[in-house]
Motif scaffolding. Structure first.
Motif, PDB file in Angstrom:
ATOM      1  N   TRP A  33      -8.327   6.340  -2.893  1.00  0.00           N
ATOM      2  CA  TRP A  33      -7.700   5.019  -2.738  1.00  0.00           C
ATOM      3  C   TRP A  33      -6.621   5.055  -1.654  1.00  0.00           C
ATOM      4  O   TRP A  33      -6.557   4.181  -0.790  1.00  0.00           O
ATOM      5  CB  TRP A  33      -7.105   4.572  -4.086  1.00  0.00           C
ATOM      6  CG  TRP A  33      -6.566   3.180  -4.079  1.00  0.00           C
ATOM      7  CD1 TRP A  33      -7.239   2.051  -4.427  1.00  0.00           C
ATOM      8  CD2 TRP A  33      -5.251   2.749  -3.693  1.00  0.00           C
ATOM      9  NE1 TRP A  33      -6.413   0.949  -4.290  1.00  0.00           N
ATOM     10  CE2 TRP A  33      -5.197   1.351  -3.837  1.00  0.00           C
ATOM     11  CE3 TRP A  33      -4.109   3.416  -3.231  1.00  0.00           C
ATOM     12  CZ2 TRP A  33      -4.054   0.598  -3.543  1.00  0.00           C
ATOM     13  CZ3 TRP A  33      -2.973   2.671  -2.927  1.00  0.00           C
ATOM     14  CH2 TRP A  33      -2.955   1.289  -3.093  1.00  0.00           C
ATOM     15  N   TRP A  47       0.834  -1.214   0.000  1.00  0.00           N
ATOM     16  CA  TRP A  47       0.000   0.000   0.000  1.00  0.00           C
ATOM     17  C   TRP A  47       0.868   1.264   0.000  1.00  0.00           C
ATOM     18  O   TRP A  47       0.574   2.236  -0.675  1.00  0.00           O
ATOM     19  CB  TRP A  47      -0.904   0.043   1.224  1.00  0.00           C
ATOM     20  CG  TRP A  47      -1.908  -1.057   1.302  1.00  0.00           C
ATOM     21  CD1 TRP A  47      -2.355  -1.853   0.281  1.00  0.00           C
ATOM     22  CD2 TRP A  47      -2.619  -1.471   2.467  1.00  0.00           C
ATOM     23  NE1 TRP A  47      -3.294  -2.738   0.758  1.00  0.00           N
ATOM     24  CE2 TRP A  47      -3.484  -2.528   2.086  1.00  0.00           C
ATOM     25  CE3 TRP A  47      -2.622  -1.068   3.797  1.00  0.00           C
ATOM     26  CZ2 TRP A  47      -4.326  -3.174   2.989  1.00  0.00           C
ATOM     27  CZ3 TRP A  47      -3.459  -1.699   4.695  1.00  0.00           C
ATOM     28  CH2 TRP A  47      -4.304  -2.744   4.303  1.00  0.00           C
ATOM     29  N   LYS A  75      -6.566   3.042   2.102  1.00  0.00           N
ATOM     30  CA  LYS A  75      -5.515   2.166   2.604  1.00  0.00           C
ATOM     31  C   LYS A  75      -4.966   2.691   3.935  1.00  0.00           C
ATOM     32  O   LYS A  75      -4.645   1.898   4.833  1.00  0.00           O
ATOM     33  CB  LYS A  75      -4.377   2.053   1.587  1.00  0.00           C
ATOM     34  CG  LYS A  75      -4.792   1.434   0.281  1.00  0.00           C
ATOM     35  CD  LYS A  75      -5.393   0.058   0.481  1.00  0.00           C
ATOM     36  CE  LYS A  75      -6.080  -0.486  -0.752  1.00  0.00           C
ATOM     37  NZ  LYS A  75      -7.545  -0.414  -0.675  1.00  0.00           N
ATOM     38  N   GLU A 106       2.536   1.678  -3.440  1.00  0.00           N
ATOM     39  CA  GLU A 106       1.544   2.101  -4.434  1.00  0.00           C
ATOM     40  C   GLU A 106       1.149   3.560  -4.198  1.00  0.00           C
ATOM     41  O   GLU A 106       0.949   4.326  -5.146  1.00  0.00           O
ATOM     42  CB  GLU A 106       0.301   1.218  -4.370  1.00  0.00           C
ATOM     43  CG  GLU A 106       0.362  -0.009  -5.259  1.00  0.00           C
ATOM     44  CD  GLU A 106       0.325   0.315  -6.749  1.00  0.00           C
ATOM     45  OE1 GLU A 106      -0.298   1.310  -7.138  1.00  0.00           O
ATOM     46  OE2 GLU A 106       0.941  -0.438  -7.514  1.00  0.00           O
ATOM     47  N   SER A 107       0.979   3.929  -2.943  1.00  0.00           N
ATOM     48  CA  SER A 107       0.603   5.308  -2.639  1.00  0.00           C
ATOM     49  C   SER A 107       1.664   6.273  -3.147  1.00  0.00           C
ATOM     50  O   SER A 107       1.365   7.273  -3.800  1.00  0.00           O
ATOM     51  CB  SER A 107       0.419   5.489  -1.126  1.00  0.00           C
ATOM     52  OG  SER A 107      -0.629   4.661  -0.652  1.00  0.00           O
TER      53      SER A 107
END
Lengths: 405, 405, 405, 405
Positions: free
Chosen positions: B351, B304, B355, B307-308
């Motif tokens: 998104w 996470w 997360k 990806e962030s």
């Protein structure tokens, strides 16, 4: 293998659907208006009209449907599941109206199965009668809720009493003054084996040392109408040893026993919420125009509706199969499936609700439609009994074990 | 092509970061406590301590940074964007503290560009001084907000007056009694060409016939501290013809002019929100233990975080390029990019916030962390000036047109 | 900060675009037909017409564009990146036609930077002239390619020779008989510190003990026209010590130095592939009818096109910024960004290609359009230098470190 | 409602599983090696060892399991579905070995239901005996396959003959010389109502004017071992009127009747492919080390495994319910569910296969594991009988209709 409900289920479904159509849905607007008035006056608890609905449900034979055995409706999990789905269409009203609302359902099951005669007389009877509410005090702010060995609350024997010290939060229903008793999970023996350290005791609301401190919010919702989600302090709270539920060291096992049916209920209500969302979406997009035609003609919206239908159908079947497995193979035999629906249902229904909100425009975010509140409820369930990730890890390990040497 | 900020931007960034660290972040807890007290007393508006922060920001030269030209800080979009990002780290406090909060920012730009001398004296000056607030009344419950030709509010000339009739909702800031003026969009000529039917008039709050009816919620939040999101009725509301902004039929063009910078601001604040979320997540997972180690060691959580970071870096660059294009090629030249960031930013940041919430457990849902509220804000922006789907459709059509014979 | 290309870049872009339009795209069909004939005859290597394109490219000054310094075009990473994007529009033809194809590009950089005078004379010169091809032999079937310490191939000094033993696979280009030399990574000292165990040696194709065993496939593609992806055996392969590249123990560092530019090239070509996909999709859906209108009118297809555009714009900017960082702060200063584009580009472009395929129907799967082959290439890059997951883990750890006490 | 298979199903499952374990899986490597040899020699068709497997399957009573009625095993859809799942674990071998491979299955059903006595004698009998293969020629390059009214192939009556003209592609099995007959869909009456324009005729392979032109690829695969996917030309192809299947104008209805069971078969095989992928993944990650431990300990990989399990369980139940509905309510009564599984199965299984590939590293892309080929098969099914989007649109419209006034 076959996929039709049995006669008893069909009969109860029809009766419950009639109650929803004739009593629950027509009362929704008034329920929320009364609830807002109660809240504006500083109150935490259901609006007055709930009592009328309870009386009506009871008179229709729609009461304690969740409870197996003679004390309740005596349904199997597979028979109750489709009823829970229907209630999920109005999840703030139908479950309490039929005395099938969490956390009382789990607490009643627990008392029916593990409670002493005195405990049953004092708490189970009024709960079954819908006279009082109860809370289940497990989650703590400083411990991952999924890891029971992390629980910091202590329950220490001192003569004929247990002394409880600890801090709990997100204790659903506890802000409601009519929530008369707390089932509290704590550690009686930190040196025992990992799953024998915990015990459960009953703590009446008015016990000295128990402070209901504040309502926690879920996104912006305080869920006041069903008693909120409280932070609760236990400071040298003393209860007689007779308030122990089951045996010392049995807390973990009792909590596990409580989980299986609870998840079925949650998951089937989620399915019902998803159906409600699809229904609202279809009506909205059929009646709403933009760019020269009803929204229902937009390809992207059709895609959402189709995906929602495809996902609901799959999800429902897995929940029903899980219910059947619990009935036929027991909770242990349904372990993988119980975990699977815990993972699948909140995420699936959250997605469907998000699309329903998007199809409603700003109205979908607002208090004028149930969608945003349902969404917050579904999102919160991604944490219930531990976050998704913990359940996935556990499920994966079981899958891997099957392929080991 | 190069990717470093210019000196002026770096200097202002440093100054603003110092203000955030020294004044804004330390005040966050008190801000929300005061806001809760104001709200419990039935009030709608900012907590008292905001005035201190405003004075401090002004004394530090951090005031009206958003406004180009001599009346404001005179920054380009590209210079302001990284400042808006920093403010996004505390989006309830930093923007109003620096007089850079929507919808006043857009309204001030509008008055600076299109307002008459009298309008500027009466409203722009006190807005620039941070003495009053304003609202932008465009969205209607019965019309897709993305389709200006659907607007039902009428603005009818009657002698020396305009008569306004209509219902608006989600009018941000309007519950705040210090919101003194409404910029109202309505139709003056339903028979004119599609984009010449609309006009804008200024309606002072105390004009007879104007009723601020109720605060709408966003996932349970009423956003009372920045004046909520009101439903507002206009019933035979009369204002002098001098309250027209620009010319009759010019409403659509003015609204469009207002959009470009507004989106840059929103999107850069979203980037700042995402950075805040990553920072909170990293701290949380480094300090929190589960299953025998810090959460930071869990592969899924690392996924996470990575990806962030990857998404934030891409998003920020596109917003900055859009700002640069607006500065160099104008709003029309940046049309595709403005639409692209409107599509990308809310979804991406939603998104990331989801997360971050998941990594926080139940705390992430609660009032004890800003994450759930930030999430609701990001989610709501997927509707701002029309839902994502409308923007995607429009962007796709432009793309397709490039490939037509 | 600004976002326009410099003059040299614009000039080369124009020249390269002209070459694409005038020479490359018109040759695509013939290229694939010739390639199929070569393949049907059991051959591995480019179709004959490639030589004509190479001559043409060279005469247009479009040769060795990737190579910095005097031996090549002398471009910065930021100048070369937009050219690599353009080549990505026809990735099987444009890179080899301009002598800018992997793995030769990386090998040429490596020889230019670390090669001895003799190595440069023997291999770099004919590579620069486009006369021979080369391979980079690192990946092994039994080791996670991302973990260089796992490499099993041994390079053992024996007098004046190194003896190489090991098995490699997915060695791109190696099936082509004109691939004259292998840059082989192996361990010279398994007891040295973790990143000093590896060395690189040059192994000519015809060295005894080197067996090119078979072509590995990527999905169903053998990529014969660019020499396939071979499994290669090294059995007591002996090369003189002068074939060592750089110093003993320097293999890991050289491999790292090779990675940065390589990723920029791959990622920018991926951006170009995505642009090609969008272009093909737009043309297809404008010309194709279903259910009473062109596919371009379908909302879902418009959604794909818009999402593709939004994602491409963000991705390209991050790759360009990474190129700029490498130019200004060096490979180490761009570490996070290099990793970010490695994560973002294949996944983003894979998504875009999937939607393009879907918009083409069965044709999208077939040999009649480049889409399925491009997809397989993008998918395979999710493993290049280690799977996405390894890169995410590493990036997350760096992010977490920033927030540690 | 209950979820256990009946005795006949359990008995056949056990028998089929034994066949898979004892005969099919052990033959996989040899099958693919023989197939590669056949292909290298320019052939299209199964490797010789398939005949041995067919004999063995037949002797074990595992033959024509798909076919209801006396000619086949006489199973219901619900009984056959779990057998198709098992075959899906080795989809290139098990279906042809048991004479249960598409497109012959659909063609045999079609001939059994609609064929004349002569047609059954000439084609159905040898198909049932596994002596010949057949093809179903519907898809055309110039028409969206989902829109039967777009079919361009003409079937014109001329005296005692029909004359067929048209071009078809992706005609599975047609490259195999033992594919003796084509069921061809074309238009006999373009002026009839929309669903009465089409007819089907049988065209023997050696009919003058029929040209099998080339094999189309699917992500690089030519699927030669099951006869490829051919482009087929029909130029003034003449067949006697007795070759009409059913009646003139009945083609659309026959095609629809053929679809239902075919989708069940495809979807259950996909479920079996997903199970195979999970099994291979578990074994791989248990045995493969990276960064100091087996891959199985990586959280992200555990997440994939858990998600795969959760999705498979849901998908399988929906396919089984659909089979049950077809048995009890007919194809029309199962319309929504048939469409739902067509949408859900390929996308779900594609996702699972992608994760399995990722867990395998480069090996996952290669010919050494079945994963990439299975992926291509699943991906291609997203187009079967029209792309997902068309099915979603149709399903959504039915859902919307339920909510109309």
């Amino acid at each position: 293998m076959h996929f039709a409900f049995d006669d008893r289920t069909e009969e109860l479904r029809a009766r419950l659907l009639a109650f929803m159509d004739e009593c629950v849905h027509p009362a929704e607007r008034a329920f929320h208006e009364q609830a807002a008035q109660v809240r504006a006056a500083g109150g935490w608890g259901p609006p007055p009209l709930l009592e009328d609905l309870k009386a009506e449900a009871r008179s229709r034979g729609l009461w304690n449907l969740f409870l197996p055995g003679e004390r309740g409706a005596g349904l199997t999990n597979l028979q109750y599941a489709p009823l829970a789905e229907i209630m999920g269409g109005s999840p703030a009203i139908a479950p309490p109206a039929t005395n099938c609302a969490a956390p009382d359902t789990g607490n009643m099951e627990l008392l029916a199965e593990f409670g002493s005669e005195r405990q049953r007389a004092e708490y189970l009877e009024p709960l079954l009668a819908g006279e009082i509410r109860s809370a289940f005090a497990m989650t703590e702010p400083e411990a991952a809720s999924s890891d029971a060995t992390n629980i910091a609350t202590s329950i220490t024997r001192d003569g004929d009493e247990y002394v409880v010290n600890g801090r709990k939060w997100y204790i659903t229903g506890a802000m409601n003054p009519n929530c008369r008793v707390f089932v509290v999970m704590g550690k009686t023996d930190p040196d025992a084996p990992r799953h024998r350290q915990q015990s459960m005791v009953l703590v009446p609301r008015d016990t000295p040392g128990l402070t209901v401190r504040r309502g926690m919010t879920v996104f912006g919702y305080d869920d006041a109408d069903h008693g909120g989600h409280a932070e609760v302090l236990f400071e040298d709270v003393r209860v007689p040893v007779g308030n122990l539920v089951g045996e010392e060291g049995g807390g973990f096992a009792i909590a596990q026993a409580r989980l299986g049916p609870g998840r079925i209920h949650h998951c089937m209500r989620l399915v019902g919420m998803a159906e409600r969302a699809v229904e609202l979406t279809c009506r909205r997009v059929l009646s709403r125009e933009a760019f020269g035609g009803p929204l229902a003609r937009q390809g992207v919206i059709q895609d959402w509706i189709a995906e929602s239908r495809v996902r609901i159908e799959q999800l429902r079947l897995l929940v029903l199969k899980t219910a059947w497995l619990m009935d036929t193979a027991g909770n242990r035999g349904a372990h993988t499936e119980i975990q699977a629906i815990k993972i699948a249902a909140p995420a699936t229904v959250e997605w469907i609700l998000d699309k329903a909100i998007q199809a409603h425009g700003a109205a979908g975010l607002s208090q004028d439609y149930p969608l945003a509140a349902l969404w917050a409820g579904a999102r919160a369930l991604r944490f219930a009994d531990g976050p998704d990730e913990v359940h996935k890890r556990s499920l994966a390990r079981r899958e891997l074990k099957r392929h080991m040497g």
